[in-house]
Motif scaffolding. Structure first.
Motif, PDB file in Angstrom:
ATOM      1  N   GLN A 127     -52.251   8.637  78.864  1.00  0.00           N
ATOM      2  CA  GLN A 127     -52.801   9.943  79.239  1.00  0.00           C
ATOM      3  C   GLN A 127     -54.034  10.285  78.415  1.00  0.00           C
ATOM      4  N   PRO A 128     -55.099  10.733  79.052  1.00  0.00           N
ATOM      5  CA  PRO A 128     -56.262  11.197  78.281  1.00  0.00           C
ATOM      6  C   PRO A 128     -56.076  12.646  77.831  1.00  0.00           C
ATOM      7  N   SER A 129     -54.870  12.950  77.378  1.00  0.00           N
ATOM      8  CA  SER A 129     -54.570  14.329  76.969  1.00  0.00           C
ATOM      9  C   SER A 129     -54.979  14.551  75.522  1.00  0.00           C
ATOM     10  N   GLY A 130     -55.437  13.499  74.860  1.00  0.00           N
ATOM     11  CA  GLY A 130     -55.925  13.585  73.492  1.00  0.00           C
ATOM     12  C   GLY A 130     -56.607  12.280  73.185  1.00  0.00           C
ATOM     13  N   GLU A 131     -57.095  12.136  71.953  1.00  0.00           N
ATOM     14  CA  GLU A 131     -57.749  10.875  71.569  1.00  0.00           C
ATOM     15  C   GLU A 131     -56.698   9.781  71.422  1.00  0.00           C
ATOM     16  N   LEU A 132     -57.075   8.545  71.675  1.00  0.00           N
ATOM     17  CA  LEU A 132     -56.150   7.427  71.494  1.00  0.00           C
ATOM     18  C   LEU A 132     -55.743   7.327  70.025  1.00  0.00           C
ATOM     19  N   THR A 133     -54.481   6.997  69.801  1.00  0.00           N
ATOM     20  CA  THR A 133     -53.946   6.965  68.447  1.00  0.00           C
ATOM     21  C   THR A 133     -53.540   5.544  68.049  1.00  0.00           C
ATOM     22  N   LEU A 134     -53.317   5.392  66.752  1.00  0.00           N
ATOM     23  CA  LEU A 134     -52.822   4.124  66.231  1.00  0.00           C
ATOM     24  C   LEU A 134     -51.452   3.803  66.856  1.00  0.00           C
ATOM     25  N   GLY A 135     -50.678   4.852  67.160  1.00  0.00           N
ATOM     26  CA  GLY A 135     -49.378   4.654  67.814  1.00  0.00           C
ATOM     27  C   GLY A 135     -49.536   4.026  69.185  1.00  0.00           C
ATOM     28  N   SER A 136     -50.450   4.574  69.992  1.00  0.00           N
ATOM     29  CA  SER A 136     -50.612   4.011  71.337  1.00  0.00           C
ATOM     30  C   SER A 136     -51.223   2.613  71.263  1.00  0.00           C
ATOM     31  N   TYR A 137     -52.031   2.361  70.229  1.00  0.00           N
ATOM     32  CA  TYR A 137     -52.576   1.009  70.068  1.00  0.00           C
ATOM     33  C   TYR A 137     -51.448   0.016  69.753  1.00  0.00           C
ATOM     34  N   MET A 138     -50.647   0.341  68.745  1.00  0.00           N
ATOM     35  CA  MET A 138     -49.626  -0.615  68.303  1.00  0.00           C
ATOM     36  C   MET A 138     -48.444  -0.707  69.264  1.00  0.00           C
ATOM     37  N   GLY A 139     -48.144   0.418  69.921  1.00  0.00           N
ATOM     38  CA  GLY A 139     -47.025   0.410  70.866  1.00  0.00           C
ATOM     39  C   GLY A 139     -47.390  -0.191  72.214  1.00  0.00           C
ATOM     40  N   VAL A 143     -49.766  19.438  81.291  1.00  0.00           N
ATOM     41  CA  VAL A 143     -49.941  20.543  80.338  1.00  0.00           C
ATOM     42  C   VAL A 143     -51.415  20.945  80.371  1.00  0.00           C
ATOM     43  N   ARG A 144     -51.706  22.153  79.966  1.00  0.00           N
ATOM     44  CA  ARG A 144     -53.057  22.697  80.140  1.00  0.00           C
ATOM     45  C   ARG A 144     -54.109  21.879  79.394  1.00  0.00           C
ATOM     46  N   GLN A 145     -55.216  21.570  80.068  1.00  0.00           N
ATOM     47  CA  GLN A 145     -56.320  20.829  79.456  1.00  0.00           C
ATOM     48  C   GLN A 145     -57.617  21.630  79.602  1.00  0.00           C
ATOM     49  N   VAL A 146     -58.534  21.403  78.685  1.00  0.00           N
ATOM     50  CA  VAL A 146     -59.891  21.950  78.822  1.00  0.00           C
ATOM     51  C   VAL A 146     -60.662  20.974  79.711  1.00  0.00           C
ATOM     52  N   PRO A 147     -61.146  21.436  80.886  1.00  0.00           N
ATOM     53  CA  PRO A 147     -61.727  20.489  81.858  1.00  0.00           C
ATOM     54  C   PRO A 147     -62.808  19.564  81.308  1.00  0.00           C
ATOM     55  N   ALA A 148     -63.767  20.125  80.555  1.00  0.00           N
ATOM     56  CA  ALA A 148     -64.869  19.285  80.051  1.00  0.00           C
ATOM     57  C   ALA A 148     -64.348  18.225  79.073  1.00  0.00           C
ATOM     58  N   GLU A 149     -63.333  18.623  78.304  1.00  0.00           N
ATOM     59  CA  GLU A 149     -62.736  17.703  77.336  1.00  0.00           C
ATOM     60  C   GLU A 149     -61.982  16.578  78.054  1.00  0.00           C
ATOM     61  N   LEU A 150     -61.241  16.952  79.073  1.00  0.00           N
ATOM     62  CA  LEU A 150     -60.477  15.954  79.821  1.00  0.00           C
ATOM     63  C   LEU A 150     -61.418  14.923  80.437  1.00  0.00           C
ATOM     64  N   ARG A 151     -62.524  15.422  80.982  1.00  0.00           N
ATOM     65  CA  ARG A 151     -63.496  14.534  81.631  1.00  0.00           C
ATOM     66  C   ARG A 151     -64.108  13.583  80.605  1.00  0.00           C
ATOM     67  N   ARG A 152     -64.500  14.122  79.463  1.00  0.00           N
ATOM     68  CA  ARG A 152     -65.105  13.291  78.417  1.00  0.00           C
ATOM     69  C   ARG A 152     -64.096  12.246  77.905  1.00  0.00           C
ATOM     70  N   ARG A 153     -62.876  12.707  77.655  1.00  0.00           N
ATOM     71  CA  ARG A 153     -61.886  11.790  77.085  1.00  0.00           C
ATOM     72  C   ARG A 153     -61.496  10.688  78.050  1.00  0.00           C
ATOM     73  N   SER A 154     -61.511  10.984  79.354  1.00  0.00           N
ATOM     74  CA  SER A 154     -61.123   9.971  80.330  1.00  0.00           C
ATOM     75  C   SER A 154     -62.091   8.797  80.285  1.00  0.00           C
ATOM     76  N   VAL A 155     -63.382   9.101  80.177  1.00  0.00           N
ATOM     77  CA  VAL A 155     -64.396   8.042  80.119  1.00  0.00           C
ATOM     78  C   VAL A 155     -64.355   7.358  78.743  1.00  0.00           C
ATOM     79  N   ALA A 156     -64.193   8.173  77.683  1.00  0.00           N
ATOM     80  CA  ALA A 156     -64.111   7.602  76.334  1.00  0.00           C
ATOM     81  C   ALA A 156     -62.916   6.647  76.233  1.00  0.00           C
ATOM     82  N   GLN A 157     -61.844   6.992  76.918  1.00  0.00           N
ATOM     83  CA  GLN A 157     -60.649   6.143  76.853  1.00  0.00           C
ATOM     84  C   GLN A 157     -60.920   4.769  77.473  1.00  0.00           C
TER      85      GLN A 157
END
Ligand code: TYM
Length: 327
Positions: free
Chosen positions: A9-21, A47-61
């Motif tokens: 989910q691009p609901s936040g920045e990628l974490t070390l947990g999602s990398y290792m798991g 869960v509620r997202q800030v639209p501009a943030e979601l868009r940016r994070r999806s591409v960053a992901q």
């Protein structure tokens, strides 16, 4: 070739947990399987997202997937909302899922506590959309961390039920969970999972070296001195050992030997260094990729097209079986 599906989910920045798991295994499996890796933005809006943030994070992901070593030529990488079949199959599968089954999902129980003021139908039916993701591609294997095992099992149950009512339609998927790193714990509280919503306990793939070092130096441990793996008695140190081994490829025995007789004051920064070195090329490469938006766009567009073709075959079959009139 057998097929893999997984997503984050691009609901936040990628974490070390999602990398290792998860991502580490995606990279390892890309030679052997036909892989479909998704950025599940539709899941993120449960869960509620800030639209501009979601868009940016999806591409960053996507940039970060590639920077982690996923080859866009070998794998199908796309954004979930670009392939409408996910929502379409999700509706059908929802009609083959019990209310009781969804009520028993631990992630739902947890998230509905965290978001008590906004427990939506989407949050509740989240695992149905996840089942649609997996089943659309007839995936054999789903590489995920421990916390997603229950969802993959529910997906199997739904598939099995559908196959039973009609006839063989869906491949039954298996969760693929790493032996080491399936559940990375918070650096601030080793009794809870490292999660993107906990900035202090969580290391993000894009954290700068100083930040990574600071977080590891402050990691919560125990009042003993020995660097020994003991999950129950020494959860903090065991978590750090796990991270160290997943970052370096060493075994737990090797790591314990390496730090025998040395205190936490040496061990904690050493884990930090190992993670800094692991993340350095990932961070640099994703920054470079983020400057080439046209390239990223070409990757997710091509990905959606390929994914759409596979998804369409499954969805047509399903529509026919349940009795919908052909278009
Ligand atoms: P998400 O976005 O929460 O997490 C992405 C992946 O990272 C793993 N993970 C961890 N592994 C070890 N330790 C941790 N602390 C840790 N935190 C996260 C997760 O297990 C997951 O593999 N429902 C999924 C997304 C999804 C999906 C799918 C996955 C949607 N559709 C289809 C597989 C197949 C989720 O919320 O993951």
């Amino acid at each position: 070739k057998k097929r893999i599906f997984s997503g984050i989910q691009p609901s936040g920045e990628l974490t070390l947990g999602s990398y290792m798991g998860a991502i580490k295994n995606w990279v390892a499996l890309q030679e052997e399987y036909e892989c479909v890796y998704c950025i599940v933005d539709m899941h993120a809006i449960t869960v509620r997202q800030v639209p501009a943030e979601l868009r940016r994070r999806s591409v960053a992901q996507l940039a970060q997937y590639i920077a982690c070593g996923l080859d866009p030529e070998k794998n199908i990488m796309f954004i979930q909302s670009h392939v409408p079949q996910h929502a379409e199959l999700s509706w059908v599968l929802g009609c083959y899922t019990q209310f009781g089954e969804l009520s028993r999902m631990t992630q739902f129980k947890m998230k509905s506590k965290q978001h008590a003021d906004n427990i939506t139908a989407g949050l509740f039916t989240y695992p149905v959309l996840m089942a649609a993701d997996i089943l659309l591609y007839q995936a054999d294997l789903v590489p995920v961390g421990e916390d997603q095992k229950q969802h993959v099992e529910l997906c199997r149950d739904i598939a099995q039920r559908f196959n039973g009512v009609y006839s063989e339609t869906f491949t039954l998927p298996e969760p693929f969970i790493p032996k080491l790193g399936a559940r990375i714990m918070s650096l601030g509280d080793p009794s809870s999972k490292m999660s993107k919503s906990d900035p202090d306990g969580c290391v993000y793939l894009m954290d700068k070296p100083e930040e990574v070092m600071r977080k590891f130096k402050r990691a919560v441990t125990d009042s003993e001195t020995a660097v020994k793996y003991d999950k129950d008695a020494k959860p903090g140190i065991s978590n750090l050992l796990t991270i160290y081994c997943a970052a370096t490829g060493k075994t737990l025995e090797q790591a314990e030997e390496e730090f025998a007789g040395q205190g936490y004051g040496i061990f904690k920064p050493a884990v930090g260094e190992a993670v800094v070195e692991l993340l350095r090329p990932i961070r640099e490469e994703s920054q470079r990729l983020m400057d080439d938006k046209a390239y990223l766009e070409s990757v997710y567009r091509a990905g959606a097209e390929k994914a759409g073709r596979i998804a369409d075959r499954t969805l047509s079959k399903v529509y026919r079986k349940v009795g919908f009139v052909a278009r």
